[in-house]
Scaffold this motif. Structure first.
Motif, PDB file in Angstrom:
ATOM      1  N   ALA A  20     -23.722  -9.666  -7.549  1.00 33.65           N
ATOM      2  CA  ALA A  20     -23.106  -9.553  -6.202  1.00 33.65           C
ATOM      3  C   ALA A  20     -24.179  -8.450  -5.485  1.00 33.65           C
ATOM      4  N   LEU A  21     -24.406  -8.596  -4.136  1.00 34.53           N
ATOM      5  CA  LEU A  21     -25.062  -7.702  -3.657  1.00 34.53           C
ATOM      6  C   LEU A  21     -24.380  -6.238  -3.612  1.00 34.53           C
ATOM      7  N   ALA A  22     -23.095  -6.262  -3.591  1.00 36.59           N
ATOM      8  CA  ALA A  22     -22.096  -5.118  -3.130  1.00 36.59           C
ATOM      9  C   ALA A  22     -21.896  -4.449  -4.610  1.00 36.59           C
ATOM     10  N   ASP A  23     -22.138  -5.118  -5.886  1.00 37.18           N
ATOM     11  CA  ASP A  23     -22.021  -4.615  -7.151  1.00 37.18           C
ATOM     12  C   ASP A  23     -22.580  -3.248  -7.492  1.00 37.18           C
ATOM     13  N   SER A  24     -22.189  -2.327  -8.069  1.00 40.89           N
ATOM     14  CA  SER A  24     -22.345  -1.084  -8.305  1.00 40.89           C
ATOM     15  C   SER A  24     -23.611  -1.200  -9.757  1.00 40.89           C
ATOM     16  N   ALA A  25     -24.448  -0.346  -9.879  1.00 36.33           N
ATOM     17  CA  ALA A  25     -25.627  -0.268 -10.711  1.00 36.33           C
ATOM     18  C   ALA A  25     -24.759  -0.606 -12.404  1.00 36.33           C
ATOM     19  N   ASP A  26     -23.885   0.110 -12.531  1.00 34.07           N
ATOM     20  CA  ASP A  26     -22.914  -0.254 -13.736  1.00 34.07           C
ATOM     21  C   ASP A  26     -22.538  -1.429 -13.790  1.00 34.07           C
ATOM     22  N   GLU A  27     -21.999  -2.111 -12.984  1.00 36.35           N
ATOM     23  CA  GLU A  27     -21.461  -3.556 -12.804  1.00 36.35           C
ATOM     24  C   GLU A  27     -22.556  -4.421 -13.069  1.00 36.35           C
ATOM     25  N   THR A  28     -23.649  -4.047 -12.162  1.00 34.13           N
ATOM     26  CA  THR A  28     -24.859  -5.088 -12.579  1.00 34.13           C
ATOM     27  C   THR A  28     -25.159  -5.028 -14.121  1.00 34.13           C
ATOM     28  N   ALA A  29     -25.415  -3.853 -14.684  1.00 37.33           N
ATOM     29  CA  ALA A  29     -25.942  -3.724 -16.049  1.00 37.33           C
ATOM     30  C   ALA A  29     -25.044  -4.547 -16.889  1.00 37.33           C
ATOM     31  N   ARG A  30     -23.449  -4.412 -16.522  1.00 40.32           N
ATOM     32  CA  ARG A  30     -22.659  -5.157 -17.632  1.00 40.32           C
ATOM     33  C   ARG A  30     -22.749  -6.441 -17.424  1.00 40.32           C
ATOM     34  N   LEU A  31     -22.780  -7.047 -16.229  1.00 37.70           N
ATOM     35  CA  LEU A  31     -23.016  -8.245 -16.194  1.00 37.70           C
ATOM     36  C   LEU A  31     -24.465  -8.951 -16.841  1.00 37.70           C
ATOM     37  N   LEU A  32     -25.464  -8.207 -16.444  1.00 36.60           N
ATOM     38  CA  LEU A  32     -26.575  -8.804 -17.164  1.00 36.60           C
ATOM     39  C   LEU A  32     -26.538  -8.798 -18.738  1.00 36.60           C
ATOM     40  N   ARG A  33     -25.610  -7.597 -19.240  1.00 35.75           N
ATOM     41  CA  ARG A  33     -25.942  -7.664 -20.789  1.00 35.75           C
ATOM     42  C   ARG A  33     -25.239  -8.661 -21.366  1.00 35.75           C
ATOM     43  N   GLY A  34     -24.247  -9.564 -20.633  1.00 29.70           N
ATOM     44  CA  GLY A  34     -23.529 -10.474 -21.044  1.00 29.70           C
ATOM     45  C   GLY A  34     -24.076 -11.925 -20.640  1.00 29.70           C
ATOM     46  N   ALA A  35     -25.477 -11.628 -20.199  1.00 31.49           N
ATOM     47  CA  ALA A  35     -25.994 -13.072 -19.514  1.00 31.49           C
ATOM     48  C   ALA A  35     -26.466 -13.903 -20.780  1.00 31.49           C
ATOM     49  N   LYS A  36     -26.281 -15.170 -20.672  1.00 32.44           N
ATOM     50  CA  LYS A  36     -26.678 -16.211 -21.853  1.00 32.44           C
ATOM     51  C   LYS A  36     -28.260 -16.123 -21.735  1.00 32.44           C
ATOM     52  N   THR A  37     -28.717 -16.414 -23.132  1.00 31.34           N
ATOM     53  CA  THR A  37     -30.031 -16.428 -23.279  1.00 31.34           C
ATOM     54  C   THR A  37     -30.394 -17.714 -24.480  1.00 31.34           C
ATOM     55  N   ASP A  38     -30.931 -17.439 -25.349  1.00 34.77           N
ATOM     56  CA  ASP A  38     -31.185 -18.506 -26.477  1.00 34.77           C
ATOM     57  C   ASP A  38     -31.844 -17.539 -27.955  1.00 34.77           C
ATOM     58  N   ALA A  39     -31.878 -18.130 -28.935  1.00 33.02           N
ATOM     59  CA  ALA A  39     -32.025 -17.834 -30.213  1.00 33.02           C
ATOM     60  C   ALA A  39     -33.563 -17.191 -30.431  1.00 33.02           C
ATOM     61  N   GLN A  40     -34.481 -17.745 -29.756  1.00 31.91           N
ATOM     62  CA  GLN A  40     -35.809 -17.388 -29.741  1.00 31.91           C
ATOM     63  C   GLN A  40     -36.043 -15.825 -29.311  1.00 31.91           C
ATOM     64  N   ARG A  41     -36.876 -15.192 -30.329  1.00 28.63           N
ATOM     65  CA  ARG A  41     -36.926 -13.636 -30.124  1.00 28.63           C
ATOM     66  C   ARG A  41     -37.993 -13.340 -28.938  1.00 28.63           C
ATOM     67  N   HIS A  42     -39.135 -14.099 -28.905  1.00 22.11           N
ATOM     68  CA  HIS A  42     -40.262 -13.982 -28.267  1.00 22.11           C
ATOM     69  C   HIS A  42     -40.055 -14.728 -26.733  1.00 22.11           C
ATOM     70  N   ILE A  43     -40.202 -13.846 -25.807  1.00 19.02           N
ATOM     71  CA  ILE A  43     -39.788 -14.088 -24.287  1.00 19.02           C
ATOM     72  C   ILE A  43     -40.933 -15.010 -23.823  1.00 19.02           C
ATOM     73  N   THR A  44     -40.742 -16.194 -23.268  1.00 20.16           N
ATOM     74  CA  THR A  44     -41.788 -16.940 -22.466  1.00 20.16           C
ATOM     75  C   THR A  44     -41.120 -17.413 -21.169  1.00 20.16           C
ATOM     76  N   TYR A  45     -41.981 -17.748 -20.199  1.00 20.64           N
ATOM     77  CA  TYR A  45     -41.441 -18.297 -19.067  1.00 20.64           C
ATOM     78  C   TYR A  45     -41.504 -19.922 -19.166  1.00 20.64           C
TER      79      TYR A  45
END
Length: 362
Positions: free
Chosen positions: A240-265
């Motif tokens: 959210a635009l109103a989230d704090s920096a700490d809330e943002t960090a917590r949310l993004l730490r839990g974001a879903k990714t995948d098993a591949q280590r190398h990052i591609t777009y």
């Protein structure tokens, strides 16, 4: 302003045609922004997030700053389209207004108003419903999808007639341009149909009362939420635009990714990772492919660190402005009150003209 653009565009636009027309419209906006009046807005069902910012808010501010007339509706009545009750809607209206002001909508150049505060707007719904058939409403693919995903125990009449209600939102101020996503094109076509039928039925060959508004498609990419699904207020999966920096960090730490280590777009095969890369790229003003290459073998943890830093730096001035505005709720309420007054004046004048046209007195 009632400038007509309908003659310059076909009645029904598929997505490719709508994209081409949007490119043409951008040229017309650059040449003569005062020619356009925009109606846009949001339902106050929760705090706005980064998906809203890059999908719509940024574009609204851009159009406002170019000199396009902007009306922004906080559609509080429409909260009830897919909910049994509208809990806390008054608070959400103010929160939405705070988000608008914090990102740069200027109440001196944009009319920000609440749906429920403009009675004449809602009175247009009755004559508009007489211009569209039940079958046409039932065929609307966007309504079908909204009904399928509704949280209500049953489908309300308001949900079914939602496109006609949106037509009233757009046409009460005779907007001729509506920024939309591709999924909103069927709704806009209902508005164009209602405008055309009203003009044909009641204007008797004279000057049309309503323009047939055109859709301005956004080029913004779809951002996924932290759970890998569409970013949504109701799912609570966005920053959210109103989230704090700490809330943002917590949310993004839990974001879903995948098993591949190398990052591609690669949005087609790695949607969750690519959405995070795109989010960072948007905040940094970078190309997502280049950014992904730079992150490389740093893996999901490295990607999330880059995204978190980029988002927090990008949102810092927005959050500071929002916090400052929130200290004076009276000022926010005055802005809404002034916007409501301006919208009421427009709606009352339009309703008077509608009544005169329907009575054959126009």
């Amino acid at each position: 302003m009632t400038t007509q653009l309908a003659a310059e565009s076909p009645d029904v636009l598929g997505v490719p045609a709508a994209q081409r027309r949007s490119a043409e419209l951008e040229g017309l906006i650059a040449a003569d922004p005062a020619r356009f009046r925009v109606l846009t807005g949001d339902r106050p069902t929760g705090r706005l997030h980064l998906g809203h910012y890059f999908g719509t808010l940024q574009n609204r501010v851009r159009l406002q700053n170019l000199g396009v007339e902007m009306l922004v509706v906080i559609a509080d009545y429409q909260v009830l389209t897919d909910r049994d009750v509208a809990d806390g809607v008054g608070h959400h209206v103010e929160e939405l207004a705070l988000d608008y002001l914090a990102v740069g909508l200027d109440p001196r150049r944009a009319t920000i108003f609440a749906h429920s505060a403009v009675p004449a707007l809602n009175q247009l719904l009755l004559p508009f419903l007489s211009l569209i058939s039940v079958a046409e409403l039932g065929r609307n693919p966007t309504v079908k999808d909204e009904i399928a995903h509704s949280r209500s125990s049953s489908v309300s009449g308001l949900m079914f007639t939602y496109p006609a209600h949106q037509a009233a939102d757009i046409l009460f101020c005779r907007a001729n341009l509506v920024p939309v996503g591709q999924d909103q094109l069927p709704h806009l076509e209902v508005t164009r149909t209602i405008a055309r039928r009203f003009n044909n039925r009641y204007c008797d060959g004279g000057a049309p009362l309503f323009p047939e508004p055109e859709g301005l498609l956004s080029a913004a990419p779809l951002l996924l939420g932290t759970d890998g699904t569409k970013m949504s207020k109701s799912r609570g999966n966005g920053v959210a635009l109103a989230d704090s920096a700490d809330e943002t960090a917590r949310l993004l730490r839990g974001a879903k990714t995948d098993a591949q280590r190398h990052i591609t777009y690669d949005p087609a095969t790695r949607p969750e990772v690519s959405s995070l890369v795109m989010l960072a790229a948007l905040c940094l003003g970078r190309d997502p492919h280049t950014l992904a290459e730079e992150i490389g073998d740093r893996g999901a943890a490295g990607l999330k660190a880059v995204v978190t830093e980029a988002v927090n730096e990008f949102l810092a001035p927005v959050r500071a402005r929002r916090a400052q505005l929130a200290e004076d709720r009276g000022h926010v309420r005055r802005i809404l009150r002034d916007g409501n007054e301006r919208a009421n004046a427009v709606a009352d004048a339009t309703l008077d003209e509608v009544r005169a046209a329907m009575a054959g007195l126009r």
